[in-house]
Write an enzyme that holds these catalytic residues in place. Structure first.
Site, PDB file in Angstrom:
ATOM      1  N   HIS A 165       1.505 -26.483  13.271  1.00  0.00           N
ATOM      2  CA  HIS A 165       2.739 -27.286  13.167  1.00  0.00           C
ATOM      3  C   HIS A 165       3.896 -26.446  12.619  1.00  0.00           C
ATOM      4  CE1 HIS A 165       0.005 -30.792  13.578  1.00  0.00           C
ATOM      5  NE2 HIS A 165      -0.766 -30.070  12.756  1.00  0.00           N
ATOM      6  N   SER A 286      26.369  -8.188  18.795  1.00  0.00           N
ATOM      7  CA  SER A 286      27.308  -9.246  19.136  1.00  0.00           C
ATOM      8  C   SER A 286      28.698  -8.631  19.221  1.00  0.00           C
ATOM      9  CB  SER A 286      27.273 -10.314  18.043  1.00  0.00           C
ATOM     10  OG  SER A 286      28.481 -11.048  18.040  1.00  0.00           O
ATOM     11  N   LYS A 292      25.106  -8.594  13.664  1.00  0.00           N
ATOM     12  CA  LYS A 292      24.046  -9.124  14.520  1.00  0.00           C
ATOM     13  C   LYS A 292      23.218  -8.056  15.226  1.00  0.00           C
ATOM     14  CE  LYS A 292      23.208 -12.842  15.429  1.00  0.00           C
ATOM     15  NZ  LYS A 292      23.750 -14.038  16.056  1.00  0.00           N
ATOM     16  N   GLU A 299      14.105 -13.035  24.248  1.00  0.00           N
ATOM     17  CA  GLU A 299      14.848 -14.244  24.643  1.00  0.00           C
ATOM     18  C   GLU A 299      14.965 -14.349  26.151  1.00  0.00           C
ATOM     19  OE1 GLU A 299      18.376 -15.385  21.896  1.00  0.00           O
ATOM     20  OE2 GLU A 299      18.098 -13.233  21.718  1.00  0.00           O
TER      21      GLU A 299
END
Ligand code: ARG
Length: 468
Positions: A165, A286, A292, A299
């Site tokens: 979970h 970024s 970043k 992804e």
């Protein structure tokens, strides 16, 4: 190469019964050469085998066969040199190559298509192409599995929290976690091997749909092309695309696995987890936020899984309404298949390249395992060994955890007196059980997370890879 040139309509190979030229838009709309040209190698391979078989059964003379083979090999070189104009007016890879052959060697070239149809030809090409692709993908899966084994071996003693979970559950060996990914990929490797069996059947000889009147030696052609056997029913052979659907289903599962894998890497590289670091060369920055470093590769792989599921849906939908035998609908099988092959190949390659460079942050993993009462089950098991029934032990430990939550401490950070408030069965030996190492080492069962088991599993896996 895949970009078909426009041209001023050379004669169609099937022009005989037509009294007017094909509408220019219809010609472009129905052509597949823009995307099926990539099967040129398989198309030539299939044609050479067909020609050799025709010579063997006496439909072609040896001299004619030689001439055709030389012509086809020259065309192969032309294509690989980039010296081949793919023409939309010749519709597809098959007719482009055949027309070029006739152009090069004259009338003998017109004999190649004896006892053959584009229907059995395209089905054969697709099978040859997919067989090659499967072999490549299985190699890439093995490469990724090898990288995972190396990493698992190095990290067998590294402890991180295992989750259920997405809540801290129990401490586990990082090597064990890596082996879970290994297992998923092992099934993928297996599944592709299974799918390959049904890919490796030869349609040639089925001709348009009913077989052919020439005395073709189908077993011989099959042998030349490395097929397991000729297909058994001509109608089925020219229209069957199950082998593509099976492959796309297997490809979808590979992407599902890589997507789950990606999701964990994305979580783990976040500042909140900080379990692993991906090397800069697999990340991007970024344009606005200077701090970043984004895990783009995982992804993108997670995102690309959707394309492959779409490809599977496209093929299922393509096939469901088709009466026997070949229908032009089938031309729509190619782009989804090629898209899936390219997507899976790229995703596996990126992962196989990235894995050896994955940097685990062992301190962060350890710190996380020390939060969230990951050894609570161990304390319950300890009490069971002291004679407390498991349900009572569960209750006792639950109360100890509540105390830990309130006082902000892990079970292993409590004093013996504190622990004994919850059960008089607890003694000084409890701390060995509450340590992360003790917890992990205790799960010394086949398939369990004890480093000794992990090492054993790695040894077995290596032996399996060496023989399969
Ligand atoms: N380009 C076609 C395809 O991909 C080849 C087979 C065409 N056969 C036919 N009867 N029109 O399916």
């Amino acid at each position: 190469m895949s970009q078909a040139a426009s041209d001023n309509a050379p004669e169609k190979l099937w022009g005989g019964r037509f009294s007017e030229a094909t509408d220019a838009f219809v010609e472009a709309f129905t052509a597949s050469v823009g995307f099926d040209a990539r099967m040129y190698r398989q198309d030539i391979q299939g044609s050479i085998a067909h020609a050799r078989m025709l010579a063997k059964v006496g439909v072609l003379t040896e001299a004619e066969c030689e001439k055709i083979m030389r012509g086809l090999n020259d065309i192969l070189l032309d294509i690989e040199r980039g010296d081949f104009a793919w023409l939309v007016s010749f519709e597809d890879v098959h007719m482009n190559i055949e027309a070029r052959l006739i152009d090069r060697i004259g009338d003998t070239g017109k004999k190649l298509h004896t006892g053959r149809s584009r229907n059995d030809q395209v089905a054969t090409d697709m099978r040859l192409y997919l067989r090659d692709a499967i072999d490549h993908l299985r190699g890439e899966i093995r490469r990724l599995q090898g990288a995972l084994l190396d990493l698992a071996e190095r990290e067998a003693d590294t402890i991180l929290p295992g989750f259920t979970h997405l809540q801290v559950a129990q401490p586990i060996s990082f090597g064990h976690h890596l082996l879970a990914w290994f297992e998923m990929l092992d099934r993928d490797h297996d599944r592709l091997g299974d799918c390959r069996k049904r890919v490796n059947v030869m349609p040639l000889g089925s001709a348009a749909l009913a077989g052919t009147s020439y005395p073709l030696d189908r077993a011989y052609t099959a042998e030349l092309l490395g097929f397991e056997r000729p297909s058994r029913n001509s109608l089925d052979a020219v229209s069957d695309r199950d082998f593509i659907i099976e492959f796309l289903a297997a490809a979808s599962l590979i992407m599902t696995h890589l997507s789950r894998f990606s999701e964990e890497l994305i979580l783990w590289t976040s500042a909140q987890f900080g379990f692993v670091d991906l090397p800069d060369r697999f990340c991007t920055g970024s344009s606005i936020m200077p701090q970043k470093k984004n895990p783009d590769v995982p992804e993108l792989v997670r995102g690309k899984s959707g394309r492959v599921f779409g490809d599977l849906m496209a093929l299922l939908t393509l096939m469901k309404g088709q009466p026997l035998a070949y229908n032009k609908d089938n031309q729509e099988d190619k782009e989804p298949l090629f898209d899936a092959i390219d997507t899976v190949a790229g995703s596996l390659r990126a992962f196989a390249d990235m894995m050896p460079a994955l940097q685990p942050n062992r301190e962060r993993m350890r710190a996380a395992a020390l939060q969230g009462f990951a050894t609570a089950t161990d304390l319950a098991d300890y009490l069971v060994r002291k004679g407390v029934p498991f349900r009572d032990a569960h209750e006792v430990v639950g109360r100890a955890v509540r105390f830990g939550v309130e006082s902000g401490r892990d079970l292993s950070a409590m004093t013996l007196d504190e622990l004994r408030q919850f059960s008089a069965q607890i003694d000084g030996d409890v701390f060995a059980v509450l340590s992360l190492e003790g917890s992990v080492a205790a799960r010394d069962i086949e398939g369990g997370t004890a480093p000794a088991q992990v090492r054993r599993q790695i040894g077995e896996a290596r032996a399996r890879l060496a023989t399969a």
